[in-house]
Design a protein around this motif. Structure first.
Motif, PDB file in Angstrom:
ATOM      1  N   ASP A  90       0.854  -1.266  -0.082  1.00 24.50           N
ATOM      2  CA  ASP A  90      -0.067   0.061   0.061  1.00 24.50           C
ATOM      3  C   ASP A  90       0.886   1.293   0.026  1.00 24.50           C
ATOM      4  N   LEU A  91       2.140   1.120  -0.326  1.00 22.77           N
ATOM      5  CA  LEU A  91       2.920   2.360  -0.478  1.00 22.77           C
ATOM      6  C   LEU A  91       3.638   2.535   0.860  1.00 22.77           C
ATOM      7  N   ILE A  92       2.917   2.440   2.052  1.00 24.65           N
ATOM      8  CA  ILE A  92       3.550   2.731   3.169  1.00 24.65           C
ATOM      9  C   ILE A  92       4.006   1.620   4.275  1.00 24.65           C
ATOM     10  N   THR A  93       3.298   0.638   4.020  1.00 19.27           N
ATOM     11  CA  THR A  93       3.913  -0.614   4.819  1.00 19.27           C
ATOM     12  C   THR A  93       4.718  -1.651   3.944  1.00 19.27           C
ATOM     13  N   ARG A  96       3.428  -7.730   1.493  1.00 25.01           N
ATOM     14  CA  ARG A  96       3.166  -9.020   1.906  1.00 25.01           C
ATOM     15  C   ARG A  96       2.915  -9.897   0.940  1.00 25.01           C
ATOM     16  N   ARG A 299      -7.040   3.909 -10.491  1.00 23.21           N
ATOM     17  CA  ARG A 299      -7.939   3.948  -9.341  1.00 23.21           C
ATOM     18  C   ARG A 299      -7.251   3.058  -8.333  1.00 23.21           C
ATOM     19  N   PHE A 302      -3.706   4.409  -7.053  1.00 22.39           N
ATOM     20  CA  PHE A 302      -3.437   5.805  -6.540  1.00 22.39           C
ATOM     21  C   PHE A 302      -4.787   6.249  -5.837  1.00 22.39           C
ATOM     22  N   ILE A 303      -5.910   5.718  -5.749  1.00 20.94           N
ATOM     23  CA  ILE A 303      -7.145   6.048  -5.046  1.00 20.94           C
ATOM     24  C   ILE A 303      -7.072   5.109  -3.700  1.00 20.94           C
ATOM     25  N   MET A 304      -7.093   3.852  -4.156  1.00 25.74           N
ATOM     26  CA  MET A 304      -7.263   2.810  -3.144  1.00 25.74           C
ATOM     27  C   MET A 304      -5.983   2.225  -2.344  1.00 25.74           C
ATOM     28  N   TRP A 305      -5.093   2.717  -3.238  1.00 28.08           N
ATOM     29  CA  TRP A 305      -3.547   2.308  -2.655  1.00 28.08           C
ATOM     30  C   TRP A 305      -3.443   0.814  -2.558  1.00 28.08           C
TER      31      TRP A 305
END
Lengths: 338, 426
Positions: A90-93, A96, A299, A302-305
């Motif tokens: 999700d870009l930040i964690t 997995r 989408r 970049f919206i739902m990650w």
């Protein structure tokens, strides 16, 4: 097949069969025969071993920047996308591994199915309008006076960026836009409607907007193709009594096959990648009704990650495009056997 | 070919040298006052940020360099992508509530509870405000902007139809009926050009009838297709069916023009719309006014939707401590006065001069400060974005096809259940 040749030799009496090949340049755009430098000058120097080595690797050195760019930007991205499509990143964690979950989710998702159908509509539409229309215009324009002005006018939208095209057509399609006002003015009130609101009208309306821009370039490619058809063939056919229709179906269309292959492949790839026009005009909405696969991918990313899910959509999309390209180019180019 | 060989190596070297020279130049330029990046996707904040940066440079020796992204999507992608790394923007704007929760959970934001506490102790901010900017008693964001959602009404349209701002729900319905029968669309609403706008009336109808129910839907305790929710949505459906809303696609992304032209009489939106109307030459008090939508029930009368824009500090930025120092200054009366005067944004600092607030919103700000309203977080941030991003599309479908109400609510509930089930398992 007879290939027209342009004479470069000073020996005006030199007959084609006896002339050295390097004195001729083929005018066939698909078969360039570059004239070779006269023998002698290069063979005077005997290169040292170092010079010989340098000469061997020199072409590769010139290729190196391009190879690095392709390797770094394309191959790395493809590998990275493939890798993340099996994760829940999700870009930040930290990502997995989730196996094929993203692919299964995509195929089960009704929105993905709708995006897929919309994308197929885009493909069909762009084969019909810009490719079919471009061919028709090229054949007609080739023979009428004033073609230069018309060609320029038809090509003009192609110089606009997609965003500009989208903005223009948004005004055309709004409720009180150019299209509805025109329809009401000529008395076709019943046909006036909110063009970008309901499916499938919104997708069809955007295909028309996109075709407005794509028509010019495909027309120009077909015109170039028509000019490479040897006039002798046309003349011969005419002498044999071929009418316009026979000329088109039996002579022009078969000889245009290489150009057609290029135009079709570019249109199909372009239609599978349809994103910017949709994003500016409807953002894939309302209610995700006009999404294409590329919009779905964006989408999700970049919206739902959901980078993994987006990666899976990207992989599916690319696989379809690559498979189609290989299949189509093989089939077409084998038949044209040029 | 042969000629090229002699120039190839010198050219290659020249190509390699250019970036080296550029790099050297940027290293040499580093010995200057501390200026840190402040990223944002709202271009209209630029003047205010620059002015606060200027003031801060004088007061603390820390300046800011405003980095504006013109697209919200690319802004979010750039910020999220950089946050886990040292390239994170030290200062950046975000969305509050659930929109910042995943950043907090991943440990990417600096804790600013101490800064809040210092300013609360000075009497500058109400202690209750800090809660909206964090979780479990800790704060992770500072209040850059606080907005309330109100109904803007065109005073000329109202005057032409002999109407006044309504004080009760029945009066509001009478206003809508009068406008409608006189050929003016009562309410503007666009879900075609504005995808997310579909939630505006959903949240408003919910808090006007039963704010507690709204809260429990947001936290997943009550279902979207609960009979009580269905009953509220049916009231909205009746308004849609009565033709009280503008037609889909009537106005795409320009909301000011049709409002200024009187194509519709009322527009429910955040009070930040004031700035856009001013730029369109529409004057508050003369051309338009605002009112809080009257409640349908007694409980609904005291509700107010709040939207906050937090200023966040990246935990991983090497300039984190400098950014915290700047943030402390930003909360001060001095900085808030400069900010409010240059940004068209009301300061939530209670000690900031009242002149810095637009006249037509002073009463509302005072009413909130006096505790006349219960504040409810805007739908966009009140529930997890994974739910919001899908439900707004469904609500958009409902606006286009009000008959699909039950399908839409069932779909929304499915999305919510899927999310809460997976979130509960983590």
């Amino acid at each position: 097949m007879e290939r027209p040749v342009k004479r470069l030799s000073n020996h005006s009496e030199c007959r084609r069969a006896s002339c050295p090949i390097q004195n001729y340049v083929s005018t066939d755009p698909l078969r360039h025969e570059v004239p070779v430098a006269p023998l002698g000058r290069a063979s005077v120097e005997t290169p040292t071993r170092a010079q010989a080595l340098l000469r061997t690797i020199e072409p590769y050195l010139y290729l190196l920047p391009a190879l690095l760019l392709v390797g770094g930007l394309l191959l790395y991205s493809v590998g990275h996308t493939l890798a993340i499509s099996f994760t829940d990143w999700d870009l930040i964690t930290p990502p997995r591994f989730v196996g094929l979950k993203n692919y299964v989710d995509a195929i089960r998702d009704p929105t993905f199915t709708r995006s897929f159908t919309n994308t197929l509509a885009w493909t069909a539409g762009s084969l019909l309008l810009p490719v079919g229309g471009g061919l028709l215009l090229a054949v007609v324009l080739e023979r009428i006076p004033g073609q230069r002005v018309l060609k320029t006018l038809i090509y003009l939208p192609a110089i606009l960026s997609t965003t500009v095209v989208a903005a223009i057509w948004s005004y055309v399609y709004t409720n009180n836009g150019v299209l509805n006002e025109t329809l009401r003015w000529v008395g076709l009130d019943a046909m006036a409607r909110p063009w970008l609101v309901f499916a499938p009208t919104n997708t069809l309306a955007m295909i028309v907007a996109s075709s407005w821009r794509a028509l010019g370039p495909s027309m120009v490619l077909f015109l170039v193709g028509l000019q490479t058809i040897p006039p002798e063939l046309i003349e011969a056919a005419k002498i044999d009594g071929a009418g316009e229709r026979i000329l088109f179906w039996r002579i022009k269309l078969p000889l245009l096959r290489p150009i057609t292959a290029i135009v079709v492949i570019m249109s199909v790839i372009g239609s599978f990648m349809t994103f910017d026009l949709v994003w500016v005009m409807t953002q894939g909405g309302p209610g995700r009704s006009s999404e294409t696969l590329a919009v779905t991918m964006y989408r999700q990313a970049f919206i739902m990650w959901r980078m993994g899910y987006a990666g899976a959509v990207a992989v599916i999309l690319s696989t379809i495009v690559i498979a189609f390209s290989i299949f189509y180019l093989r089939a077409t180019l084998k038949r044209s056997a040029l | 070919m042969n000629r090229n060989k002699n120039v190839f190596l010198p050219r290659l070297m020249a190509l390699l040298l250019i970036p080296a020279l550029l790099l050297g130049g940027s290293i040499a330029a580093q010995d200057e006052p501390i200026v840190i990046d402040w990223a944002n996707d709202a271009a209209w904040h630029e003047a205010g940020q620059d002015a606060v940066g200027e003031a801060s440079l004088g007061a603390t020796g820390i300046g800011v360099n405003t980095v504006i992204f013109t697209s919200t999507d690319s802004y979010q992608a750039a910020v999220r992508g950089a946050l886990p790394t040292e390239d994170a923007f030290p200062l950046f704007d975000w969305w509050f509530g659930y929109r910042m929760k995943d950043l907090v959970d991943a440990g990417l934001l600096a804790d600013v509870t101490d800064i809040w506490q210092r300013h609360i102790d000075k009497g500058e901010y109400p202690a209750s405000m800090m809660g909206s900017f964090g979780f479990d008693g800790r704060a992770y964001g500072l209040p850059k902007m606080i907005n309330y959602w109100v109904v803007f009404y065109n005073k000329h349209v109202f005057a032409d139809n002999g109407l006044e701002a309504p004080a009760t729900w029945d009066e509001l319905m009478a206003v809508a009926e009068t406008l409608s029968s006189n050929g003016v669309t009562p309410f503007g609403l666009d879900v075609v050009g504005c995808r997310w706008c579909s939630f505006i009336w959903f949240e408003e109808m919910m808090v006007r009838v039963d704010p507690a129910l709204y809260q429990s839907v947001m936290t997943g305790e009550t279902a979207y297709n609960d009979p009580q929710v269905v009953a509220i949505m049916e009231q909205w459906r009746d308004l849609l069916d009565a033709g009280y809303f503008s037609q889909p696609g009537d106005f795409s992304d320009n909301w000011e023009e049709p409002f200024v032209n009187g194509e519709f009489g009322m527009y429910l939106i955040g009070d930040w719309w004031t700035g856009s109307l001013e730029r369109a030459g529409f004057v508050a008090g003369e051309d338009y006014g605002v009112f809080v939508m009257p409640g349908i029930t007694e409980a609904g009368n005291r509700s107010l939707i709040i939207e906050g824009r937090p200023l966040l500090i990246a935990a991983n930025s090497p300039q984190r401590d400098v950014a915290l120092e700047f943030a402390d200054y930003f909360m001060s009366v001095e900085a808030q006065t400069v900010w409010a005067e240059t940004s068209e944004i009301n300061s939530p600092n209670l000690l900031a001069p009242e002149e810095t607030r637009p006249g037509h919103l002073v009463d509302l700000a005072n009413a909130v400060a006096n505790g006349e309203y219960e504040l409810y977080t805007r739908y966009w941030e009140a529930t997890p974005p994974q739910i919001v991003e899908q439900v707004v599309d469904l609500l958009g479908q409902f606006v286009l096809d009000p008959a699909a109400l039950q399908t839409v609510l069932d779909g929304a509930e499915q999305i919510a259940q899927d999310y809460w089930a997976s979130a509960g398992g983590e």
